[in-house]
Design a protein around this motif. Structure first.
Motif, PDB file in Angstrom:
ATOM      1  N   ILE A 140       0.923  -1.204   0.137  1.00 20.15           N
ATOM      2  CA  ILE A 140       0.009   0.015  -0.035  1.00 20.15           C
ATOM      3  C   ILE A 140       0.849   1.249  -0.022  1.00 20.15           C
ATOM      4  N   ASN A 141       1.915   1.309   0.852  1.00 18.35           N
ATOM      5  CA  ASN A 141       2.969   2.553   1.026  1.00 18.35           C
ATOM      6  C   ASN A 141       2.002   3.669   1.420  1.00 18.35           C
ATOM      7  N   GLY A 142       1.688   3.679   2.679  1.00 13.92           N
ATOM      8  CA  GLY A 142       1.122   4.797   2.977  1.00 13.92           C
ATOM      9  C   GLY A 142      -0.155   4.578   3.527  1.00 13.92           C
ATOM     10  N   SER A 143      -1.275   5.574   3.637  1.00 11.68           N
ATOM     11  CA  SER A 143      -2.655   5.535   3.846  1.00 11.68           C
ATOM     12  C   SER A 143      -3.310   4.364   3.077  1.00 11.68           C
ATOM     13  N   ASP A 160      -2.228   8.273  -3.874  1.00  9.76           N
ATOM     14  CA  ASP A 160      -0.879   8.799  -3.954  1.00  9.76           C
ATOM     15  C   ASP A 160      -0.049   8.313  -5.090  1.00  9.76           C
ATOM     16  N   ASN A 200       1.727   5.751  -5.331  1.00 10.45           N
ATOM     17  CA  ASN A 200       2.988   5.319  -4.863  1.00 10.45           C
ATOM     18  C   ASN A 200       3.224   3.775  -4.427  1.00 10.45           C
ATOM     19  N   GLY A 201       1.898   3.231  -4.883  1.00 12.62           N
ATOM     20  CA  GLY A 201       1.955   1.630  -4.417  1.00 12.62           C
ATOM     21  C   GLY A 201       2.568   0.931  -5.360  1.00 12.62           C
ATOM     22  N   ASN A 236      -2.225   2.942  -6.399  1.00 11.11           N
ATOM     23  CA  ASN A 236      -2.270   3.919  -5.213  1.00 11.11           C
ATOM     24  C   ASN A 236      -1.982   3.234  -3.945  1.00 11.11           C
ATOM     25  N   GLY A 237      -3.148   2.114  -3.520  1.00  8.19           N
ATOM     26  CA  GLY A 237      -3.067   1.613  -2.433  1.00  8.19           C
ATOM     27  C   GLY A 237      -3.487   0.115  -2.581  1.00  8.19           C
TER      28      GLY A 237
HETATM   29 CA   LIG Z   1       0.063   4.383  -1.350  1.00  7.27          CA
END
Ligand SMILES: [Ca+2]
Ligand SMILES: [Ca+2]
Length: 338
Positions: free
Chosen positions: A93-96, A101, A103-104, A131-132
């Motif tokens: 997921i890399n983050g929320s 974002d 960045n997944g 994203n996630g």
């Molecule tokens: Ca992410």
């Protein structure tokens, strides 16, 4: 000159501390030695004559042993064994979980635990949007990924983006896991959101979406009886889907398309995330008690314990292993079943 004096003073103080620590350590050693030699534990009372010597029962045999821990991930949500390539895919997921974002990423990990390619597929690179990413499924050479309110397809061998479906206009809130049956994709929507300080909110609705071979997006199941649906898998034995609830319903559910409501197979600790059919076992991960348990008997049987935040587990049928993403620990754990 003042500098020299100061240095000397400091040196003496440090030396004194060293001496004092040594003294203290010596005293502690002496005390420890005295305690070690003292009989602190009273001897057991003599056995009564004629008493039967009944040995204590052996501890319950663990259902699995941890064989590998692989660190280095970023909020890993799902691990999937691609049996055709004999490789593990890990969604990061890399983050929320809800942040768009881009960045997944998806990692490729070899069964020996070596990370072959941490960012095999990465948002923002080579035309990829991710994203996630959460649940994963593979069909042939296509890797399917649930990504907040979209379902994306990639070439499982090259990582190239192949296809995507937007479910935002269908009202998708929190797409979580997906599975494939008869050429259709079934995706759970847990219906959850997070507030500014990370509390879980559940505006709902709970749903299972279906993307047909004709690319048509429909709602296959809907309602509170899904209990914040998280993991979904096909049960070839029972010829049904198994869906596990993340919310307070704490249920392992059996469901077939057309059913008015899912049937409760079992109840357990709840906070369920991943579900896998491993041979005859139905394995489910639980955030509530940090376990992977088996439910095929209708009763919870703990198989693996001590795995905090166990998200969407995978199963390596070739090696009879459970693959566990430790979401908040940024690692995966590989457990050998007996
Ligand atoms: Ca992410
Ligand atoms: Ca999940």
């Amino acid at each position: 000159m003042r500098t020299t004096v100061l240095c000397t003073t400091l040196a003496v103080a440090t030396a004194c501390q060293v001496v004092d620590r040594k003294k203290v350590a010596n005293v502690l050693d002496t005390l420890q030695a005295a305690m070690d030699t003292a009989a602190l534990v009273p001897p057991p009372p003599p056995a009564a004559p004629g008493a039967a010597l009944v040995p204590p029962p052996p501890p319950a045999a663990p259902g699995a042993t941890r064989t590998l821990t692989v660190p280095g991930f970023s909020t890993p949500e799902s691990v999937l064994h691609d049996s055709a390539q004999d490789i593990y895919f890990v969604s990061n997921i890399n983050g929320s979980p809800t942040a768009k974002d881009n960045n997944g990423f998806i990692s490729r990990v070899r069964p020996d635990g070596a990370i072959e390619n941490l960012k095999f597929i990465e948002g923002g690179r080579a035309g990829v949007t991710l994203n996630g990413p959460k649940g994963l499924a593979v069909a042939g050479d296509t890797l399917w990924v649930a990504d907040i309110d979209a379902v994306r397809a990639f070439n499982a061998r090259t990582g190239a983006p192949l296809d995507s479906f937007k479910l935002d206009s269908a009202g998708a809130v929190f797409l979580n896991d997906l599975t494939i049956a008869s050429g259709a994709i079934y995706i759970t929507d847990t219906g959850i959101k997070f507030d500014d300080v990370g509390n879980v909110l559940h505006p709902g609705p709970d749903r299972v979406f279906r993307i047909g071979p004709d690319r048509k997006i429909t709602v296959a199941a809907r309602g509170d009886s899904l209990g914040w649906p998280n993991g979904i898998t096909v049960d070839p034995v029972g010829k049904r889907f198994i869906i596990v609830s993340y919310g307070p319903r704490k249920a392992v559910l059996g469901w077939k398309p057309g059913d008015k409501a899912p049937k409760v197979i079992a109840k357990g600790a709840g906070g369920f995330d991943g579900v896998e059919v491993a041979g005859t076992q139905i394995l489910v991960s639980s955030w509530t008690d940090s376990t992977v348990s088996a439910y095929e008997s209708g009763q919870e049987v703990k198989v693996i314990t001590g795995v905090p935040s166990p998200a969407d587990i995978g199963y390596d049928a070739k090696r009879n292993r459970v693959l566990i993403p430790i979401l908040t620990g940024n690692r995966i754990e590989i457990w050998q079943l007996k």
